[in-house]
Design a protein around this motif. Structure first.
Motif, PDB file in Angstrom:
ATOM      1  N   THR A 115       1.813   6.532  -7.158  1.00  0.00           N
ATOM      2  CA  THR A 115       0.661   7.265  -7.688  1.00  0.00           C
ATOM      3  C   THR A 115       0.472   8.620  -7.028  1.00  0.00           C
ATOM      4  OG1 THR A 115      -0.856   6.235  -6.098  1.00  0.00           O
ATOM      5  CG2 THR A 115      -0.496   5.085  -8.199  1.00  0.00           C
ATOM      6  N   GLN A 116       1.163   8.845  -5.895  1.00  0.00           N
ATOM      7  CA  GLN A 116       0.975  10.067  -5.091  1.00  0.00           C
ATOM      8  C   GLN A 116      -0.487  10.248  -4.704  1.00  0.00           C
ATOM      9  OE1 GLN A 116       3.531  12.622  -3.892  1.00  0.00           O
ATOM     10  NE2 GLN A 116       4.203  10.487  -3.990  1.00  0.00           N
ATOM     11  N   ASN A 117      -1.139   9.116  -4.489  1.00  0.00           N
ATOM     12  CA  ASN A 117      -2.542   9.102  -4.077  1.00  0.00           C
ATOM     13  C   ASN A 117      -2.612   8.446  -2.704  1.00  0.00           C
ATOM     14  OD1 ASN A 117      -5.281   8.942  -3.738  1.00  0.00           O
ATOM     15  ND2 ASN A 117      -5.665   7.652  -5.515  1.00  0.00           N
ATOM     16  N   ARG A 118      -2.951   9.226  -1.679  1.00  0.00           N
ATOM     17  CA  ARG A 118      -2.958   8.726  -0.311  1.00  0.00           C
ATOM     18  C   ARG A 118      -4.352   8.317   0.149  1.00  0.00           C
ATOM     19  NH1 ARG A 118       0.593   6.535   2.209  1.00  0.00           N
ATOM     20  NH2 ARG A 118       0.496   7.621   4.213  1.00  0.00           N
ATOM     21  N   SER A 119      -5.258   8.111  -0.769  1.00  0.00           N
ATOM     22  CA  SER A 119      -6.600   7.681  -0.392  1.00  0.00           C
ATOM     23  C   SER A 119      -6.645   6.168  -0.237  1.00  0.00           C
ATOM     24  CB  SER A 119      -7.617   8.132  -1.437  1.00  0.00           C
ATOM     25  OG  SER A 119      -7.336   7.535  -2.695  1.00  0.00           O
ATOM     26  N   ILE A 120      -7.500   5.694   0.646  1.00  0.00           N
ATOM     27  CA  ILE A 120      -7.667   4.265   0.901  1.00  0.00           C
ATOM     28  C   ILE A 120      -9.099   4.042   1.383  1.00  0.00           C
ATOM     29  CG2 ILE A 120      -6.785   4.512   3.262  1.00  0.00           C
ATOM     30  CD1 ILE A 120      -5.673   1.673   3.061  1.00  0.00           C
ATOM     31  N   GLN A 139       0.829  -1.206   0.000  1.00  0.00           N
ATOM     32  CA  GLN A 139       0.000   0.000   0.000  1.00  0.00           C
ATOM     33  C   GLN A 139       0.864   1.258   0.000  1.00  0.00           C
ATOM     34  OE1 GLN A 139      -0.676   2.511   2.474  1.00  0.00           O
ATOM     35  NE2 GLN A 139      -2.205   3.423   1.112  1.00  0.00           N
ATOM     36  N   MET A 140       1.985   1.229   0.758  1.00  0.00           N
ATOM     37  CA  MET A 140       2.873   2.383   0.794  1.00  0.00           C
ATOM     38  C   MET A 140       3.543   2.617  -0.550  1.00  0.00           C
ATOM     39  SD  MET A 140       4.253   4.905   2.360  1.00  0.00           S
ATOM     40  CE  MET A 140       3.762   4.662   4.062  1.00  0.00           C
ATOM     41  N   CYS A 182      -8.407  -0.042   4.893  1.00  0.00           N
ATOM     42  CA  CYS A 182      -7.731   0.540   6.056  1.00  0.00           C
ATOM     43  C   CYS A 182      -7.967  -0.320   7.290  1.00  0.00           C
ATOM     44  CB  CYS A 182      -8.253   1.954   6.275  1.00  0.00           C
ATOM     45  SG  CYS A 182      -7.367   2.895   7.539  1.00  0.00           S
ATOM     46  N   TYR A 217       0.236   4.782   8.078  1.00  0.00           N
ATOM     47  CA  TYR A 217      -0.553   3.603   7.735  1.00  0.00           C
ATOM     48  C   TYR A 217      -1.697   3.494   8.730  1.00  0.00           C
ATOM     49  CZ  TYR A 217       2.297   1.589  11.480  1.00  0.00           C
ATOM     50  OH  TYR A 217       2.922   1.360  12.680  1.00  0.00           O
ATOM     51  N   SER A 231       1.143   4.164  -2.913  1.00  0.00           N
ATOM     52  CA  SER A 231       0.958   5.581  -2.587  1.00  0.00           C
ATOM     53  C   SER A 231       2.107   6.429  -3.121  1.00  0.00           C
ATOM     54  CB  SER A 231       0.835   5.761  -1.072  1.00  0.00           C
ATOM     55  OG  SER A 231      -0.321   5.150  -0.571  1.00  0.00           O
TER      56      SER A 231
END
Length: 311
Positions: free
Chosen positions: A87-92, A80-81, A97, A177, A84
């Protein structure tokens, strides 16, 4: 806005990584290499123990379980890290989660319980050598391992299960995380029961492991002092010293990472750094320490490589 946690489409936002455009790909490559090294080293330890019947004794079977536990923890964190970072996308999603939080807490609790069992095994081997085979029987070992996994899974599912009573009113995860403290901060209702249960778990895991390891290593130290055989003494100190370093690192890091959420004065950067180190360093260091410093595993590695070369 209040959001129903039963809605699996709810998206949460984790803390930004603050990477510049030029550092994205180097960070991704470094993280990928770290993950590959961790997986490779742990798989080598698993293979060495699994294929060598001479290593099917309590100490190495417990090490096998610790390696499996480390693989679970690092796999809950790294993919997951890395996604992120790339993609520079920190949504989950809330569901993803929640699963990540469950796995990371199972990894942390399992690490402490397995290291505690390893300390008990070393205590019996060094302080009660004549009774070792009668105490650490295969049946007793299997019961001990089953108890560790079942107890850990049950306690952590209870911890995360208490979150399902609430609806969330925020969508920002305050850590690198997902974990239970960061999920609790999404809730605007009364979460005192969750906090009390979380503190009780911290006291149980940290207190039990500290007491057992402290008692067993004190007995081991006294036995080593009274033992006049220098070879036996040095071997015991080397074996137990390695285990003690791993235990103290995990104990201090995990305790700080969990309790730091309860004090607003603690630096968020420091809290996140300790939280990430718990997920990265034990799975990376454990196979190197136990694999390179344990004679039996080194011999198993050499035998495995020779077989492959001959084939």
């Amino acid at each position: 806005m209040v959001t129903n946690v039963s809605d699996i489409t709810v998206m949460l936002i984790m803390e930004p990584l603050a990477l510049t455009t030029f550092s994205i790909y180097p960070a991704f490559v470094f993280g990928t290499l770290t993950y590959v090294i961790i997986v490779f080293c742990n798989l080598m330890v698993l293979t060495a123990i699994g294929l060598n019947r001479r290593l099917h004794n309590p100490m190495f079977i417990l090490l096998f379980n610790m390696t499996v536990n480390d693989m679970m923890g690092t796999t809950a964190f790294f993919p997951q890290m890395l996604l992120s970072i790339l993609t520079q996308n920190r949504s989950i999603s809330y569901t993803a989660c929640y699963i990540q939080a469950l796995l990371t807490h199972m990894y942390g609790g399992g690490s402490l319980l397995i290291l505690t069992a390893m300390a008990y095994d070393r205590y019996v081997a060094i302080c009660r050598p004549l009774r070792y085979n009668s105490i650490m029987t295969p049946t007793h070992l299997i019961r001990l391992i089953i108890m560790i996994w079942v107890l850990n899974i049950f306690l952590m599912m209870m911890l995360l299960g208490l979150l399902l009573r609430f609806e969330i009113c925020r969508t920002t995860i305050v850590d690198m995380y997902c974990n239970n403290p960061s999920l609790l901060k999404l809730i605007c209702e009364d979460t005192r029961l969750n906090n009390y249960y979380g503190l009780a778990l911290i006291a149980f895991y940290q207190g039990l492991s500290a007491f057992v390891v402290g008692f067993t290593y004190l007995q081991i130290l006294l036995t080593c002092v009274m033992n006049k055989q220098s070879d036996a003494k040095s071997k015991a100190i080397q074996t137990c010293g390695t285990h003690l370093v791993v235990f103290l690192f995990l104990e201090c890091n995990s305790c700080f990472a969990l309790t730091a959420h309860r004090f607003e004065s603690v630096s968020p950067f420091l809290r996140r750094a300790f939280g990430v180190s718990v997920m990265v360093f034990p799975p990376l260091v454990n196979p190197l320490i136990y694999g390179l410093k344990t004679k039996e595993i080194r011999q198993s590695f050499r035998l495995l490589f020779k077989r492959n070369a001959f084939s």
